[in-house]
Write a protein that holds these residues in place. Structure first.
Motif, short mmCIF file in Angstrom:
data_model
loop_
_atom_site.label_atom_id
_atom_site.label_comp_id
_atom_site.label_asym_id
_atom_site.label_seq_id
_atom_site.Cartn_x
_atom_site.Cartn_y
_atom_site.Cartn_z
N UNK A 1 41.21 -12.78 -42.73
CA UNK A 1 41.88 -12.90 -41.44
C UNK A 1 43.38 -13.12 -41.63
N UNK A 2 43.73 -14.00 -42.54
CA UNK A 2 45.14 -14.27 -42.80
C UNK A 2 45.85 -13.03 -43.31
N UNK A 3 45.21 -12.30 -44.20
CA UNK A 3 45.80 -11.07 -44.72
C UNK A 3 45.99 -10.05 -43.60
N UNK A 4 45.02 -9.95 -42.70
CA UNK A 4 45.14 -9.03 -41.58
C UNK A 4 46.33 -9.40 -40.69
N UNK A 5 46.52 -10.69 -40.48
CA UNK A 5 47.65 -11.14 -39.66
C UNK A 5 48.97 -10.79 -40.32
N UNK A 6 49.06 -10.96 -41.63
CA UNK A 6 50.32 -10.65 -42.32
C UNK A 6 50.62 -9.16 -42.30
N UNK A 7 49.60 -8.34 -42.17
CA UNK A 7 49.78 -6.89 -42.13
C UNK A 7 50.04 -6.38 -40.72
N UNK B 1 37.57 -14.97 -36.68
CA UNK B 1 36.99 -13.66 -37.02
C UNK B 1 35.71 -13.42 -36.23
N UNK B 2 34.88 -14.42 -36.12
CA UNK B 2 33.61 -14.26 -35.40
C UNK B 2 33.85 -13.98 -33.92
N UNK B 3 34.77 -14.70 -33.29
CA UNK B 3 35.05 -14.52 -31.87
C UNK B 3 35.67 -13.15 -31.60
N UNK B 4 36.65 -12.77 -32.40
CA UNK B 4 37.30 -11.48 -32.21
C UNK B 4 36.32 -10.35 -32.52
N UNK B 5 35.46 -10.56 -33.51
CA UNK B 5 34.47 -9.54 -33.86
C UNK B 5 33.53 -9.23 -32.71
N UNK B 6 33.12 -10.26 -31.97
CA UNK B 6 32.22 -10.04 -30.83
C UNK B 6 32.91 -9.22 -29.75
N UNK B 7 34.18 -9.54 -29.48
CA UNK B 7 34.93 -8.78 -28.48
C UNK B 7 35.14 -7.34 -28.94
N UNK B 8 35.44 -7.16 -30.22
CA UNK B 8 35.67 -5.82 -30.75
C UNK B 8 34.42 -4.97 -30.66
N UNK B 9 33.28 -5.55 -30.99
CA UNK B 9 32.01 -4.82 -30.89
C UNK B 9 31.76 -4.36 -29.46
N UNK C 1 47.74 -6.36 -38.40
CA UNK C 1 46.53 -5.64 -38.01
C UNK C 1 46.12 -6.02 -36.59
N UNK C 2 45.37 -5.15 -35.96
CA UNK C 2 44.85 -5.42 -34.63
C UNK C 2 43.54 -6.18 -34.70
N UNK C 3 42.81 -6.22 -33.58
CA UNK C 3 41.57 -6.99 -33.53
C UNK C 3 40.56 -6.60 -34.59
N UNK C 4 40.50 -5.31 -34.94
CA UNK C 4 39.52 -4.88 -35.93
C UNK C 4 39.77 -5.56 -37.28
N UNK C 5 41.04 -5.71 -37.66
CA UNK C 5 41.36 -6.38 -38.91
C UNK C 5 41.13 -7.88 -38.83
N UNK C 6 41.50 -8.47 -37.69
CA UNK C 6 41.35 -9.91 -37.52
C UNK C 6 39.88 -10.29 -37.44
N UNK C 7 39.03 -9.35 -37.02
CA UNK C 7 37.59 -9.61 -36.98
C UNK C 7 37.01 -9.82 -38.37
N UNK C 8 37.76 -9.43 -39.40
CA UNK C 8 37.36 -9.71 -40.77
C UNK C 8 36.11 -8.96 -41.20
N UNK C 9 35.40 -9.56 -42.12
CA UNK C 9 34.17 -8.97 -42.66
C UNK C 9 33.00 -9.31 -41.75
N UNK C 10 32.11 -8.35 -41.57
CA UNK C 10 30.97 -8.55 -40.69
C UNK C 10 29.77 -9.06 -41.49
#
Length: 323
Positions: A138-144, A223-231, A146-155
């Motif tokens: 998640x931190x790496x996605x933020x530094x890049x 990551x879990x919260x953003x992942x649910x919204x992204x799905x 990234x949008x919600x898909x990146x912040x959602x991290x690994x599933x």
């Protein structure tokens, strides 16, 4: 009866929960580098699988990037065979993909795991990523940026791959190794700042000291919260893609009627249908396609990875693919 150490209990509960839906008799493979996280996971799978009516095997991938890698892979398979994991296989790969050494190694590793899963008919492949790995992602996605898909991290589950330890700390995995008498391998790349993930771990240590230990759990929960919204948005976009399709093209009018988050997801999904490699895709490509829809001023075709070109003509987005 001696009390089961908390770290071991938490790993066993996590693995049991992650495999509860599999039919009895299914084969589960664990990807194991020999490091503490994946070794603890392999040991836990060996305990849990037979008690759930499942079969357990192991695959270790030798990337050939470090001296002694073949010997280490042999040691991992020897341990697996002694532990009763069948099959226990070491696979050697050639790392030669695009996107830098880390991305190329990941691409080669997943290709090898896919082949092994298909060869042995595995219902699932387990990966040893922990809550700490999720927080770093998640931190790496933020530094890049990234949008919600990146912040959602690994599933936790993606296709045949499952990550039972995403709610388990790295400290628990290391403690479980000690409790079980396992001797994990320490990957020198994990402390080499030349690698982005390794440098990030050092930064995470500073953030934890500064902001407190809750930062790891909070990032993983994000990551879990953003992942649910992204799905949810992805599901809406999947339906919208079918409504926008006019043969192999997309209707401009239908795209214009969509909200921006859904429209961009539709465009991204369409790009993949065109055969574009997701590893080569970035936000600039999607923004350029979106501009053909909502900021049209007669601009020429948009070029995508792999030689694909998309143009706007006669109220449609159409693609020209090589060959």
């Amino acid at each position: 009866m001696p009390k089961l150490p908390g770290s071991v209990a938490r790993l066993r509960a996590a693995v049991t929960g992650a495999l509860a839906d599999l039919p009895r008799g299914s084969l589960v493979l664990v990807a194991c580098s020999g490091g503490p996280d994946s070794l603890a996971l392999a040991d836990t799978l060996e305990f849990c699988a037979p008690r759930m009516g499942l079969k357990a095997g192991l695959v270790t991938v030798d990337h050939g990037l470090q001296e002694g890698s073949a010997e280490r892979a042999a040691e991992v398979t020897a341990w697996a065979e002694e532990a009763g994991l069948v099959p226990a296989e070491a696979v050697t790969v050639t790392v030669a993909g695009s996107g830098g050494p880390e991305a190329a190694a990941r691409e080669a590793r997943y290709a090898a795991l896919d082949r092994a899963a298909e060869q042995y008919g595995a219902a699932a492949v387990l990966l040893g990523h922990t809550r700490d790995d999720q927080a770093e992602t998640v931190l790496l996605a933020l530094t890049r940026g990234a949008g919600p898909r990146g912040i959602a991290g690994m599933r936790p589950v993606r296709g045949r791959y499952r990550r039972p330890l995403l709610d388990v700390s790295r400290d628990d995995a290391h403690a479980a190794c000690a409790e079980r008498g396992l001797k994990p391998w320490a990957d020198p790349h994990n402390s080499d700042p030349r690698f982005r993930r390794s440098a990030l771990r050092q930064a995470m240590g500073v953030l934890t000291e500064t902001l407190g230990g809750d930062i790891v759990a909070n990032l993983a929960r994000t990551a879990s919260l953003v992942g649910a919204d992204t799905d949810h948005l992805d599901a809406i976009a999947d339906a919208a893609l079918a409504d926008c399709a006019e043969g192999p093209a997309l209707s401009i009018a239908a795209l214009e009627a969509l909200s921006e988050p859904v429209r961009r997801r539709v465009l991204r999904a369409w790009i993949f249908q065109l055969g574009v490699n997701g590893a080569d895709l970035n936000h600039h490509h999607v923004e350029a396609l979106d501009a053909l829809v909502v900021a049209w001023h007669g601009q020429g075709p948009t070029s995508l990875p792999g030689g694909v070109k998309v143009c706007r003509k006669d109220g449609r987005l159409s693609a020209d693919r090589p060959g």
